[in-house]
Design a protein around this motif. Sequence first.
Motif: not given
Length: 441
Positions: A253-255, A337-338, A422-423, A429-430
């Motif tokens: 998950x990207x945050x 989680x990123x 953005x997320x 990127x992560x």
Amino acid sequence: MPPDKICKTVHQYNKEPIPDEEMQKLLDIAEDYRKIKNYVYVRFGGIGSLSKLYPGYTVQNEMTASGYRETLGLPAVYFYLAVFDALGDIKSQWTRTKSKIVKLVNKNEGFTEDEKHYLRFLLKVNNAFEAVLNQKSVELTARIQKQYHELAKQVDTDRLNRYLCRQIRKNHVKLHTDAADVFAITERAYRYADHGIYISIKEKRKRVFIPLTDHNQYKCQLRMKLYPEENRVEIKVPVNVTVHRHEDYQSEVGLAVGLYTMMTTDEGHRYGEELGRYQLEYSEWIRVQTNSYRRNREDNPGRKKYHAKKRRLEEQLHSYINQELNRFLRDEKPKVVYIVKLPKPQAGGYNKKINYTVGQWQRGYIRKRLMQKCKEQSVEIVEVLGKDISNECSECGAIGTKAEGMFSCPVCGYEMEEKVNTARNVKKRGQGGGALRGLPR
């Protein structure tokens, strides 16, 4: 392998207001605790005491021989905790100083790579660092001594040693504390009983009893925080909790973290949508109360009610944050989680009302609680580089525009809610080459 247990801080509170007389006895301990720490800071915070810091028993023995404990009349269970507490602060301060100088060395274009290597060696090897600052000959173990001589042959050691000494004089700060409302306490100095805790004081064979709001009992070092204006205490207890492992936690998950909506995922799921309302209420109340206090300062208005309501609002806000973080983990079931690495706080803008709102933003607390909860649930946290992350298109990588909460890409025509875009960039990127640091599951 990930750890089976991690440390977590729990809090205990007094059930009833503490009488002024009993509070004063605790404040006397805290004041002596402060005096001891400042004494250690002054006596052992300089370069002449570097050789005494590790492992610290030399400091302990010298403090015993000084007779300072007898002068204060403080029980040994508090005296030696204060000594080692101060010693830990001194070590941390030296670590910060070294880190700052390493950055200065790396940025200095006047140094060759060999000179930078030599300086980094001195900053890393404690015995060499201490010898140079005290103008002694560097004497190390055989293997490290050989490495030192090989480095020294390639550089002007006198010049570099003088540079290091100058930087230490400029950047190292001797510590001092004015906090006389906190102290640590060992198991020998307290006893749980009668739905409360008995705490040793300076009078022999006497204790202060504090009824507690819970019946939990612990056997470890505690930290007491005193609030004399409110006649209350807060006890911080480090406990080891079992790490939970979930077979069904498999998603990545990207945050994107926000001021009004706490978190938005790369799938568009939102958590903490009421955060903005809570924070606006809290910051507006702080602003109004601060202005009122400044106007009436000459009349010496009391702050007891102010602190009590401030604490209630903070607890309400923090309770909501923790509730939403729990819901996030329960619903998303993340394996990784990123998140974006937080930048340093920026200077205030022109609008004081906005400054108060941003100043009360709980982003540090949110991040701390997210990391703690992820550790407890064996979820990996990965930080990513945040430069231009909200301006990039998550589809093609071009720089787009943002307006009214929406992101638009002029190159590929992609449109998406700003936080979701953005997320997605955070996750991208992560999973790619933008990860900065990972915390083990």
